[in-house]
Design an enzyme around this catalytic site. Sequence first.
Site, PDB file in Angstrom:
ATOM      1  N   HIS A 472       8.186  -1.054  -9.378  1.00 50.40           N
ATOM      2  CA  HIS A 472       7.092  -0.373 -10.081  1.00 50.40           C
ATOM      3  C   HIS A 472       6.609  -1.158 -11.307  1.00 50.40           C
ATOM      4  O   HIS A 472       6.442  -0.569 -12.381  1.00 50.40           O
ATOM      5  CB  HIS A 472       7.542   1.029 -10.536  1.00 50.40           C
TER       6      HIS A 472
HETATM    7  C1  LIG Z   1       8.772  -2.813  -1.743  1.00 47.91           C
HETATM    8  C2  LIG Z   1       7.931  -1.850  -2.532  1.00 47.91           C
HETATM    9  C3  LIG Z   1       8.204  -0.482  -2.472  1.00 47.91           C
HETATM   10  C4  LIG Z   1       7.430   0.415  -3.197  1.00 47.91           C
HETATM   11  N1  LIG Z   1       7.597   1.757  -3.004  1.00 47.91           N
HETATM   12  C5  LIG Z   1       6.708   2.622  -3.537  1.00 47.91           C
HETATM   13  C6  LIG Z   1       6.695   3.985  -3.158  1.00 47.91           C
HETATM   14  O1  LIG Z   1       7.475   4.428  -2.315  1.00 47.91           O
HETATM   15  N2  LIG Z   1       5.774   4.805  -3.744  1.00 47.91           N
HETATM   16  C7  LIG Z   1       4.887   4.350  -4.669  1.00 47.91           C
HETATM   17  O2  LIG Z   1       4.118   5.151  -5.198  1.00 47.91           O
HETATM   18  N3  LIG Z   1       4.873   3.051  -5.044  1.00 47.91           N
HETATM   19  C8  LIG Z   1       5.725   2.187  -4.461  1.00 47.91           C
HETATM   20  N4  LIG Z   1       5.638   0.863  -4.748  1.00 47.91           N
HETATM   21  C9  LIG Z   1       4.679   0.431  -5.773  1.00 47.91           C
HETATM   22  C10 LIG Z   1       3.223   0.551  -5.346  1.00 47.91           C
HETATM   23  O3  LIG Z   1       3.052   0.276  -3.976  1.00 47.91           O
HETATM   24  C11 LIG Z   1       2.403  -0.416  -6.218  1.00 47.91           C
HETATM   25  O4  LIG Z   1       2.644  -0.114  -7.569  1.00 47.91           O
HETATM   26  C12 LIG Z   1       0.919  -0.310  -5.963  1.00 47.91           C
HETATM   27  O5  LIG Z   1       0.653  -0.526  -4.598  1.00 47.91           O
HETATM   28  C13 LIG Z   1       0.195  -1.338  -6.835  1.00 47.91           C
HETATM   29  O6  LIG Z   1      -1.166  -1.312  -6.551  1.00 47.91           O
HETATM   30  P1  LIG Z   1      -2.100  -2.451  -7.137  1.00 47.91           P
HETATM   31  O7  LIG Z   1      -3.458  -2.181  -6.619  1.00 47.91           O
HETATM   32  O8  LIG Z   1      -1.903  -2.545  -8.594  1.00 47.91           O
HETATM   33  O9  LIG Z   1      -1.535  -3.827  -6.540  1.00 47.91           O
HETATM   34  P2  LIG Z   1      -1.272  -4.263  -5.039  1.00 47.91           P
HETATM   35  O10 LIG Z   1      -1.306  -3.085  -4.129  1.00 47.91           O
HETATM   36  O11 LIG Z   1      -0.053  -5.093  -5.042  1.00 47.91           O
HETATM   37  O12 LIG Z   1      -2.543  -5.138  -4.664  1.00 47.91           O
HETATM   38  C14 LIG Z   1      -2.812  -6.415  -5.146  1.00 47.91           C
HETATM   39  C15 LIG Z   1      -3.554  -7.173  -4.056  1.00 47.91           C
HETATM   40  O13 LIG Z   1      -4.169  -8.317  -4.614  1.00 47.91           O
HETATM   41  C16 LIG Z   1      -3.944  -9.422  -3.755  1.00 47.91           C
HETATM   42  N5  LIG Z   1      -4.001 -10.617  -4.583  1.00 47.91           N
HETATM   43  C17 LIG Z   1      -3.204 -10.932  -5.613  1.00 47.91           C
HETATM   44  N6  LIG Z   1      -3.572 -12.116  -6.150  1.00 47.91           N
HETATM   45  C18 LIG Z   1      -4.648 -12.534  -5.453  1.00 47.91           C
HETATM   46  C19 LIG Z   1      -5.473 -13.680  -5.540  1.00 47.91           C
HETATM   47  N7  LIG Z   1      -5.282 -14.632  -6.445  1.00 47.91           N
HETATM   48  N8  LIG Z   1      -6.508 -13.798  -4.648  1.00 47.91           N
HETATM   49  C20 LIG Z   1      -6.735 -12.833  -3.725  1.00 47.91           C
HETATM   50  N9  LIG Z   1      -5.954 -11.743  -3.589  1.00 47.91           N
HETATM   51  C21 LIG Z   1      -4.934 -11.580  -4.452  1.00 47.91           C
HETATM   52  C22 LIG Z   1      -2.565  -9.151  -3.186  1.00 47.91           C
HETATM   53  O14 LIG Z   1      -2.282  -9.897  -2.035  1.00 47.91           O
HETATM   54  C23 LIG Z   1      -2.626  -7.658  -2.946  1.00 47.91           C
HETATM   55  O15 LIG Z   1      -3.187  -7.349  -1.685  1.00 47.91           O
HETATM   56  C24 LIG Z   1       6.389  -0.068  -4.044  1.00 47.91           C
HETATM   57  C25 LIG Z   1       6.116  -1.431  -4.101  1.00 47.91           C
HETATM   58  C26 LIG Z   1       6.856  -2.321  -3.349  1.00 47.91           C
HETATM   59  C27 LIG Z   1       6.521  -3.781  -3.398  1.00 47.91           C
END
Ligand SMILES: Cc1cc2nc3c(=O)[nH]c(=O)nc-3n(C[C@H](O)[C@H](O)[C@H](O)COP(=O)(O)OP(=O)(O)OC[C@H]3O[C@@H](n4cnc5c(N)ncnc54)[C@H](O)[C@@H]3O)c2cc1C
Length: 540
Positions: A472
């Site tokens: 997280h």
């Molecule tokens: C193993 C795991 C288990 C988890 N379990 C839970 C759970 O059960 N419940 C829950 O609520 N949360 C959980 N989380 C946390 C939750 O999924 C994340 O906090 C949330 O998805 C983050 O969303 P975000 O949009 O900030 O980033 P992300 O969903 O990580 O999205 C970022 C995106 O940007 C892309 N990206 C990054 N850099 C670049 C670049 N330079 N160029 C192009 N694309 C790029 C990445 O590939 C990715 O697709 C978990 C996370 C993980 C990894």
Amino acid sequence: METFDYVIIGSGSAGSVLANRLSEDAATTICVLEAGPSDWHPYIHLPAGFIKTFHMKSINWAYQQEPGPYTAGRSIYAPRGKTLGGSSSINGHIYNRGQRLDFDTWAQIGNRGWSYSDVLPYFKRLERRVGEGDDAYRGRDGNLTVTTMEWKDTLCEAFMAGAMSLGIPRNPDYNGAIQEGVSYCQRTIRNGLRVSAATAFLHPARKRPNVHVRTHAHATNIIFEGKRAAGVRYVKGGRGGTPVEVRANKEVILCGGTYNSPQLLQLSGVGSPELLQSLGIEVRHALPGVGEGLQDHYAPRTVARVKNIRTINQLRQGWHLWVEALKWATTRRGLLSLSPTMVYCFWHSGETTESSDLQLTFTPASYKEGVQGKLEDEPGMTVASWQQRPESRGYVRARSADPFDAPVIQTNYLAAELDRRVIVAGMKLARRLLQSHPLAPYYAYEDFPGPQVRSDDEFLAAATQRGTTTFHPGCTCRMGPADSTWAVVDDQLRVHGLQGLRVVDASIMPRMISANLNASAMMIADKASDLIRGKAVPAA
Ligand SMILES: Cc1cc2nc3c(=O)[nH]c(=O)nc-3n(C[C@H](O)[C@H](O)[C@H](O)COP(=O)(O)OP(=O)(O)OC[C@H]3O[C@@H](n4cnc5c(N)ncnc54)[C@H](O)[C@@H]3O)c2cc1C
């Protein structure tokens, strides 16, 4: 050079929601750049596939953290989704919003429009809650299906009875009025399949002609004209691939997640001048808060060996697994429809005066080294316990000027004394829960930390040796007032001092919340879509 109204970097939890909402206006063109591939892989969609995608480098950034002061020299693994849906495509499916206090604190720090009553309409608008819940808090018409774990398990029932025997009430809806209590977890699962941000929001949006999604498109820097973000440079196909530029008529929106968003700002010359100069990156805009303030939940996992009953450890072995595979194929139920965690418990450490400051999860299974990824062969049950709102903060910094180098990730787990006290209290509660009367018929002995661990110092030593991330990370591009030393974006999520550039993902959280972050990352994006379009807040 191709031109779009909005260029969104990252198709994760936030990027998928944003692409969906912004493309509702047919006259607006949107380009989504995603470094990873499409989300076709079956393990993404099969709930138990979590255990496989956890290490699958084709769809996972698979970062390593730096050893911290309280991780016993260990470098803790940090998985992150690298595919459509981002981390929501590889996460543990748990749906958990957090407490009223979390968001009220964001507002108190100086962020107008981010109190609980301000953000509740967005949580509701996003979800399609199936099952229990007061409609004052729950949404019924959104794209994101939220169900309750339907696997009724003897050990889970005994664990919940044990919690109640310690005075922790059963809570029918921890995403409702009150979080405290114990219950089966709520999940983003529909008909035995994962509901990622991509399946719920991005794929429906892709049916619109104004949405253009580019996979294998690794953004390497933001193109500026003076202080205005004018476009994005990306490399098609990763290191050594073809460089491409796209222009944004209106805005570039960074949705790369907590590790990658600050790194990309730094690579683009936005950040601490000392850091950028040390890496040979030209300073375009000094903003010392970029990458600073990283927070995460740190969890030791207490494990007991089990007798008189089969746990998941055995159900996934030999012919049992074939039976379970058949069950999933025919009914979408059984072992393969499970999430890594089954029961959630929110309670008090006694170390703070705040509302529940501990989160505990129960799984009728045990994992090698306490890390969800490899099941042990012997029957076991696990209680993970963590502090909801830690004080320790770390940082994310570009390692070099090379956009394909992993960033330096230092979370500084347990650096704050209060965090150490709360973690120890959580482990003690985990032990009491596992030793409660209703679990006695199944409890053989404590395997970790083990009965020899009795004093606070011994518990803390055990936590430093085997604690791990709960995945997280947040707070590396914090939202806050312009006159603070740490804020990166304002309460409209615009990067301070620049034009045409916003950050919209879990990195903007000013302070860690009492929850897993997927629900809030999507809420942030949904709210951002209204801020960008100048639309009024939906009715609470
Ligand atoms: C193993 C795991 C288990 C988890 N379990 C839970 C759970 O059960 N419940 C829950 O609520 N949360 C959980 N989380 C946390 C939750 O999924 C994340 O906090 C949330 O998805 C983050 O969303 P975000 O949009 O900030 O980033 P992300 O969903 O990580 O999205 C970022 C995106 O940007 C892309 N990206 C990054 N850099 C670049 C670049 N330079 N160029 C192009 N694309 C790029 C990445 O590939 C990715 O697709 C978990 C996370 C993980 C990894």
